[in-house]
Design an enzyme around this catalytic site. Sequence first.
Site, PDB file in Angstrom:
ATOM      1  N   GLU A  54       0.829  -1.204   0.000  1.00 51.53           N
ATOM      2  CA  GLU A  54       0.000   0.000   0.000  1.00 51.53           C
ATOM      3  C   GLU A  54       0.861   1.250   0.000  1.00 51.53           C
ATOM      4  OE1 GLU A  54      -2.474  -0.264   3.450  1.00 51.53           O
ATOM      5  OE2 GLU A  54      -3.436  -2.085   2.730  1.00 51.53           O
ATOM      6  N   LYS A  71       2.298   4.463   1.412  1.00 55.71           N
ATOM      7  CA  LYS A  71       2.488   4.958   2.781  1.00 55.71           C
ATOM      8  C   LYS A  71       2.408   6.483   2.729  1.00 55.71           C
ATOM      9  CE  LYS A  71       5.445   4.702   6.801  1.00 55.71           C
ATOM     10  NZ  LYS A  71       5.194   6.089   7.158  1.00 55.71           N
ATOM     11  N   ARG A  79      -2.397   9.812  11.351  1.00 57.08           N
ATOM     12  CA  ARG A  79      -3.214   8.608  11.502  1.00 57.08           C
ATOM     13  C   ARG A  79      -4.491   8.955  12.249  1.00 57.08           C
ATOM     14  NH1 ARG A  79      -1.061   3.075  12.641  1.00 57.08           N
ATOM     15  NH2 ARG A  79      -2.861   1.727  12.973  1.00 57.08           N
ATOM     16  N   ARG A  92      -3.213   9.164  16.959  1.00 59.49           N
ATOM     17  CA  ARG A  92      -2.322   8.063  17.240  1.00 59.49           C
ATOM     18  C   ARG A  92      -2.134   7.876  18.746  1.00 59.49           C
ATOM     19  NH1 ARG A  92       3.136   6.770  16.795  1.00 59.49           N
ATOM     20  NH2 ARG A  92       2.603   4.795  17.584  1.00 59.49           N
ATOM     21  N   GLU A 137      -5.406   7.512   6.992  1.00 57.90           N
ATOM     22  CA  GLU A 137      -4.403   8.556   7.131  1.00 57.90           C
ATOM     23  C   GLU A 137      -4.999   9.827   6.530  1.00 57.90           C
ATOM     24  OE1 GLU A 137      -1.532   7.810   8.642  1.00 57.90           O
ATOM     25  OE2 GLU A 137      -0.053   9.309   8.016  1.00 57.90           O
ATOM     26  N   ARG A 196       3.375  -3.597  17.896  1.00 54.28           N
ATOM     27  CA  ARG A 196       4.218  -3.324  16.734  1.00 54.28           C
ATOM     28  C   ARG A 196       4.841  -4.644  16.327  1.00 54.28           C
ATOM     29  NH1 ARG A 196       6.380   1.257  14.848  1.00 54.28           N
ATOM     30  NH2 ARG A 196       6.178   2.475  16.751  1.00 54.28           N
ATOM     31  N   LYS A 210       6.943  -1.360   7.281  1.00 53.78           N
ATOM     32  CA  LYS A 210       7.084  -0.125   6.503  1.00 53.78           C
ATOM     33  C   LYS A 210       8.398  -0.204   5.756  1.00 53.78           C
ATOM     34  CE  LYS A 210       8.275   2.062  10.901  1.00 53.78           C
ATOM     35  NZ  LYS A 210       7.757   2.902  11.967  1.00 53.78           N
TER      36      LYS A 210
END
Length: 582
Positions: free
Chosen positions: A250, A252, A257, A272, A302, A419, A425
């Site tokens: 996707e 970024k 966010r 966030r 986003e 995470r 990413k």
Amino acid sequence: MLFSKIADFYEKIEATTKRLEMIELLVDLFSETPREIIDKVVYLTTGRLYPLFVPIELGVSEKLAMRSIAMVAGVSLKDVENALKEVGDLGLVAEAFMKKKRQASLFYQPLTIETVYETLDRIARESGEGSVEAKLKHLSKLLLDGTPKEDKYIVRIVVGALRLGIADYTILDALAVAFTGSRENRPVLERAYNITSDLGLVAKVVATEGLEALRNFKVTVGKPVRMMLAQRASSPEEILERMGGRCSAEYKLDGERMQIHKDENRVDIFSRRLENITYQYPDIVKITVENLTARRAIVEGECVAINTNTGEMLPFQQLMRRRRVYGIEEAMEKYPAMIYLFDALLIEDEDLTGKPYPERRRRLAEVTREEERIKLVKAEIVDNVEAIERFFDAAIENGCEGIMVKSIQQDSIYEAGSRGYKWLKFKREYKTEMTDTIDVVIVGAYMGKGKRAGSYGALLVAVYDDESDTFKTICKVGTGFSDEELESLPDTLKSYQIPHKHPRVDSKLKADIWFTPAKVIEIIGAELTVSQVHTCALGYVKKDSGIAVRFPRFTGRWRDDKGPEEATTVREIIEMYEQQKK
Ligand code: ATP
């Protein structure tokens, strides 16, 4: 329960330099607290009255608190102002003046936690005409009845400066021990917390109903879910390996966010950090009310600033300018924004967090009417290196900072608050030396010399070690600050200042000034190097050595959207170091 109990406890917490002792103190406090008010004690200990996502602030300015102190202590406002200038902490100022205060009132009763909480709650809820005077009256009554020590903490709480530096996860640890007898049950508490973001609620339920009740917690509209985050990847090959050969790639986007909660015509937007930021984005509220076709939904996306003439996306900084503009209407006009959605956590009454990502994304598409200002993030299933590289190049060309890749395997659930490797990413820069930024926590400062006399010469900054829940120093940073910024640093950081190293900070260096780990800034450096003096990843590369940033520079970006535990982690630094070696 007497408020003096909590005041004594805060004092002990502030005095300790050991993290384990901090947990023990918390366990003692929670065990002694009557179960009906455990939520209040937990909120107060985080320096608030409600969870972060409830948009009610105490609304007591420093000025108002000073007026109250002056009134109760029978001194002039000027005296209080001068003392504050000297000491820098209004809590200490209150304590000192109250030692001399007039006799307590005739019907004096020692303060209870219930009274303090209720009065603070009343202060927070006063609004409109006459509210300032009403707040002043309530606060003064509290200060009059409190002991000097109690007043110190009451003042710090009302001005938002009770900064004990206790992590949410430490509170969960202590709750597990206090109410279930063992730290081993923490994962149950943690899950309940991750899907409600409400520490007080978790505390209340575990204390009064037990673990089973926590297990029944569900994702609900109105309570933000702690966001799922991504690890870094350094090559298309690594991506394919970690993702089992196929994944969703996707764009970024470089924006903010958002977790959007919709219930009929009501929309709440959480940042966030899970703060309620709805009021800043009436435009996004309108678009989602009109174009999310589900009656109830929790979706994520986003938000990016755009140039309405060209439709181009603008960098993050542009969006942040909204915060500085006074009127929201003006801000919307000057810095138009749109939302790109990428996930759905709940639709109608169905909790989707346990469903695989492809299904969540499909459900999201079903309930989103795409329009000029609301779209789904561009995504493509990829299964080979060339496809990833092609998609990546297209992303860069379209103004993105790189790509996100997401697992599409059966187990690709939405991992709240974690995470992990289900999301990665990928930015080109990881491939070479350190050109990616990191987010670090300010833990200390050194006084400046020469031109910088009177201000700080450098800040001591640290990354977060989630295994030990401590902050490890990674460098001193003194460049990248503008002159004005430099000058205002002592003022900005004043209320975080503490007399000794914080118990959660691990440092071999001695700073001139220490801070409660709270403020996060973004820095960049030339590379990561082995260091004798910093404690980040100590012993990883070499015995007794850590990893440090060489030639660090502040990028100018204060990461106020991140809490200290959301700074870059030691583990990420180790990975970046390994990448750099390759
Ligand atoms: P992080 O949010 O991972 O702690 P960060 O805020 O510094 O770190 P990055 O690490 O650069 O940001 O990237 C992660 C962020 O990228 C997400 O939190 C989200 O705001 C943003 N983002 C942009 N596009 C997407 C996407 N397609 N899917 C998920 N997140 C995205």
